[in-house]
Design an enzyme around this catalytic site. Structure first.
Site, PDB file in Angstrom:
ATOM      1  N   HIS A 158     -42.687  60.549  30.220  1.00  0.00           N
ATOM      2  CA  HIS A 158     -43.076  59.244  29.668  1.00  0.00           C
ATOM      3  C   HIS A 158     -44.483  58.820  30.039  1.00  0.00           C
ATOM      4  O   HIS A 158     -44.974  57.791  29.581  1.00  0.00           O
ATOM      5  CB  HIS A 158     -42.042  58.162  30.020  1.00  0.00           C
ATOM      6  CG  HIS A 158     -42.072  57.653  31.424  1.00  0.00           C
ATOM      7  ND1 HIS A 158     -42.672  56.465  31.758  1.00  0.00           N
ATOM      8  CD2 HIS A 158     -41.567  58.145  32.572  1.00  0.00           C
ATOM      9  CE1 HIS A 158     -42.525  56.253  33.060  1.00  0.00           C
ATOM     10  NE2 HIS A 158     -41.852  57.270  33.578  1.00  0.00           N
ATOM     11  N   GLY A 213     -40.121  62.081  37.086  1.00  0.00           N
ATOM     12  CA  GLY A 213     -41.019  62.364  38.197  1.00  0.00           C
ATOM     13  C   GLY A 213     -40.384  62.071  39.549  1.00  0.00           C
ATOM     14  O   GLY A 213     -40.555  62.828  40.504  1.00  0.00           O
ATOM     15  N   SER A 214     -39.658  60.975  39.646  1.00  0.00           N
ATOM     16  CA  SER A 214     -39.074  60.595  40.939  1.00  0.00           C
ATOM     17  C   SER A 214     -38.091  61.656  41.423  1.00  0.00           C
ATOM     18  O   SER A 214     -38.125  62.058  42.594  1.00  0.00           O
ATOM     19  CB  SER A 214     -38.355  59.246  40.829  1.00  0.00           C
ATOM     20  OG  SER A 214     -39.262  58.230  40.462  1.00  0.00           O
ATOM     21  N   GLN A 217     -49.518  61.761  37.063  1.00  0.00           N
ATOM     22  CA  GLN A 217     -50.624  61.095  36.357  1.00  0.00           C
ATOM     23  C   GLN A 217     -51.650  62.090  35.813  1.00  0.00           C
ATOM     24  O   GLN A 217     -52.532  61.704  35.048  1.00  0.00           O
ATOM     25  CB  GLN A 217     -51.331  60.098  37.285  1.00  0.00           C
ATOM     26  CG  GLN A 217     -50.494  58.900  37.664  1.00  0.00           C
ATOM     27  CD  GLN A 217     -50.262  57.936  36.500  1.00  0.00           C
ATOM     28  OE1 GLN A 217     -51.048  57.851  35.558  1.00  0.00           O
ATOM     29  NE2 GLN A 217     -49.162  57.194  36.553  1.00  0.00           N
ATOM     30  N   THR A 266     -25.187  68.292  32.143  1.00  0.00           N
ATOM     31  CA  THR A 266     -25.531  68.739  30.797  1.00  0.00           C
ATOM     32  C   THR A 266     -26.973  68.345  30.488  1.00  0.00           C
ATOM     33  O   THR A 266     -27.372  67.207  30.716  1.00  0.00           O
ATOM     34  CB  THR A 266     -24.567  68.116  29.769  1.00  0.00           C
ATOM     35  OG1 THR A 266     -23.244  68.487  30.141  1.00  0.00           O
ATOM     36  CG2 THR A 266     -24.862  68.609  28.359  1.00  0.00           C
ATOM     37  N   ASN A 312     -51.992  56.976  40.814  1.00  0.00           N
ATOM     38  CA  ASN A 312     -51.537  56.160  39.686  1.00  0.00           C
ATOM     39  C   ASN A 312     -52.165  54.774  39.638  1.00  0.00           C
ATOM     40  O   ASN A 312     -52.181  54.137  38.602  1.00  0.00           O
ATOM     41  CB  ASN A 312     -50.014  56.045  39.698  1.00  0.00           C
ATOM     42  CG  ASN A 312     -49.458  55.681  41.052  1.00  0.00           C
ATOM     43  OD1 ASN A 312     -49.735  56.349  42.049  1.00  0.00           O
ATOM     44  ND2 ASN A 312     -48.690  54.618  41.105  1.00  0.00           N
ATOM     45  N   CYS A 340     -44.048  49.695  40.103  1.00  0.00           N
ATOM     46  CA  CYS A 340     -42.963  49.752  41.071  1.00  0.00           C
ATOM     47  C   CYS A 340     -43.074  48.646  42.113  1.00  0.00           C
ATOM     48  O   CYS A 340     -42.101  48.230  42.698  1.00  0.00           O
ATOM     49  CB  CYS A 340     -42.958  51.103  41.758  1.00  0.00           C
ATOM     50  SG  CYS A 340     -43.212  52.428  40.596  1.00  0.00           S
ATOM     51  N   SER A 390     -43.750  64.028  34.600  1.00  0.00           N
ATOM     52  CA  SER A 390     -42.839  63.104  33.934  1.00  0.00           C
ATOM     53  C   SER A 390     -43.272  62.883  32.491  1.00  0.00           C
ATOM     54  O   SER A 390     -44.437  62.572  32.226  1.00  0.00           O
ATOM     55  CB  SER A 390     -42.839  61.773  34.698  1.00  0.00           C
ATOM     56  OG  SER A 390     -42.028  60.839  34.026  1.00  0.00           O
TER      57      SER A 390
HETATM   58  C1  LIG Z   1     -44.600  57.228  37.215  1.00  0.00           C
HETATM   59  C2  LIG Z   1     -44.844  58.034  38.444  1.00  0.00           C
HETATM   60  C3  LIG Z   1     -43.779  58.644  39.140  1.00  0.00           C
HETATM   61  C4  LIG Z   1     -42.346  58.420  38.752  1.00  0.00           C
HETATM   62  O1  LIG Z   1     -41.995  59.086  37.561  1.00  0.00           O
HETATM   63  P1  LIG Z   1     -40.648  58.622  36.813  1.00  0.00           P
HETATM   64  O2  LIG Z   1     -40.496  59.627  35.709  1.00  0.00           O
HETATM   65  O3  LIG Z   1     -40.911  57.246  36.306  1.00  0.00           O
HETATM   66  O4  LIG Z   1     -39.555  58.702  37.809  1.00  0.00           O
HETATM   67  C5  LIG Z   1     -44.072  59.409  40.243  1.00  0.00           C
HETATM   68  N1  LIG Z   1     -45.329  59.587  40.647  1.00  0.00           N
HETATM   69  C6  LIG Z   1     -46.385  59.038  40.003  1.00  0.00           C
HETATM   70  C7  LIG Z   1     -47.770  59.304  40.493  1.00  0.00           C
HETATM   71  C8  LIG Z   1     -46.171  58.241  38.888  1.00  0.00           C
HETATM   72  O5  LIG Z   1     -47.210  57.674  38.264  1.00  0.00           O
END
Ligand SMILES: *Cc1c(COP(=O)(O)O)cnc(C)c1O
Length: 397
Positions: free
Chosen positions: A203, A72-73, A181, A239, A153, A326, A201
């Protein structure tokens, strides 16, 4: 209850069986490099493109609008910088966002301010919401981008994305949403929601860590920030994380296939927590009661420190958070709770419980039983609580 009650799913989730199984073939069997011309590589390429199609179908997008990233970042960084520099090339250096975005967005915007961009941070209301009208009023002739998160989040509020997207479209301003989210948790569709760029993202929906997606509408030029090979149509070198990408696609499809039942399950458990914990005196639910993620609970308890609450809950097997993973470790209260207008003293005493469909009603009853005891204990040793009780300082909630 000896087992761990994990209620920090907004920080990260356990991989589902579906996601683990979907990953296995790529660790040893289908290990080729998708850029290789031989059959082993081409087999990998085929699977990569199948995963891209699956992700596209889940979002209502076309496969050529899907770019795989490290999460996500990275997707947030690439989307925002691309749209900002596209705007700057036409003399547009104004960006609109909100004051309660994830740091992946806020810190990118801060950097861009240092590069001469001007950012309007729309203030969210006390429930953690903004309106499409606020966005429309802030749009100027030099606005290059609006970036607003789909769902927060920390406090779980869900923004009126479709309406914001419509405003952006009518003013021809690029619209990005951090939907990390939201995707896999509530219905999201890039067409129906008028979205130009979207970050997700894996995870956060029971896929693996370190893999995500940037959706970028076909008419928007995407800029490259990782130079190298021609992967991802030349927009993101390196890759491909084939095992992670295929696992993410399976996890996303699984989440979308079971969306309605998962939402109902989470809502039922969420409401047990909200009802049970609201009976604690001088407590407050943060975020909108209804425009809220099905799995999010965020409460403040006056007179205590969120960190102490977390540690004592951990000792009882309850893994929760005081806000975002974070910011944990820093002593500053959450910028999200401050954005909702909570005073510093109150924002310090926050607890976020974020659920997944694998949580159980039994676990919720355990939490509702244990949290009040810990809050009561912490208040019994809190000098601040003593002052509040003696009337030496006013209760704020
Ligand atoms: C977790 C999160 C991110 C970051 O995603 P990562 O895959 O951990 O880099 C960005 N934005 C929100 C709203 C999140 O909850």
């Amino acid at each position: 209850m000896a087992k761990t009650v994990y209620v920090d799913n907004a920080a990260t989730t356990a991989m589902s069986d579906v996601a683990v199984e979907a990953m296995k073939p790529y660790l040893q069997g289908i290990y080729g490099n998708p850029s290789s011309l031989h059959s082993v590589g081409q087999r990998a390429k085929e699977e990569l493109e199948k995963a891209r199609q699956t992700v596209a179908d889940c979002l209502g997008a076309s496969p050529r609008e899907i770019y795989f990233t490290s999460g996500g970042s990275e997707a947030d960084n690439q989307a925002i910088r691309s749209a900002a520099y596209n705007g700057a090339a036409k003399g547009k250096k104004h960006i609109i966002s909100t004051n309660f975005e994830h740091h992946a967005v806020l810190h990118t915007l801060k950097k861009l301010e240092g590069e001469g961009f001007e950012v309007t941070y729309l203030p969210v209301d006390k429930n953690g919401l903004i309106t499409a009208e606020q966005v429309e009023e802030a749009i100027r002739p030099d606005t290059a981008l609006v970036t607003a998160m789909y769902a927060n989040n920390e406090v779980g509020s869900i923004l009126p994305i479709k309406e914001i997207g419509a405003v952006c479209r009518s003013h021809k301003v690029t619209f990005h949403t951090d939907a990390v989210q939201a995707v896999g948790h509530i219905p999201v569709n890039v067409e129906g929601d008028n979205i130009d760029m979207l970050s997700l993202s894996a995870h956060k929906f029971h896929g693996p860590k370190g893999v995500g997606v940037l959706y970028c509408r076909r008419n928007i030029p995407l800029r490259t920030f990782i130079e190298g090979g021609a992967q991802e149509r030349g927009k993101r070198a390196g890759t491909e994380n084939l095992a992670g990408i295929c696992s993410m696609a399976a996890a996303l499809k699984d989440a979308i296939d079971h969306l309605a039942e998962n939402m109902a399950r989470e809502e039922e458990m969420r409401d047990i927590l909200i009802e049970g914990l609201s009976s604690i005196p001088h407590s407050k639910l943060n975020g909108d009661r209804f425009k809220r993620l099905p799995g999010n609970v965020n409460m403040c308890f006056e007179g205590i420190e969120g960190e102490s609450l977390l540690l004592l809950l951990d000792a009882k097997g309850i893994c929760a958070s005081s806000g975002s993973a974070c910011t944990s470790g820093s002593l500053d209260p959450s910028h999200v709770l401050l954005a909702l207008g909570l005073p510093h003293e109150v924002a310090h005493g926050s607890l976020r419980l974020s659920l997944c469909p694998e949580n159980t009603v039994e676990e919720m009853h355990y939490i509702v039983q244990e949290v009040p005891k810990v809050v009561e204990y912490l208040r019994s040793i809190s000098p601040v609580w003593e002052e509040l009780e003696k009337g030496e300082r006013p209760h704020l909630i």
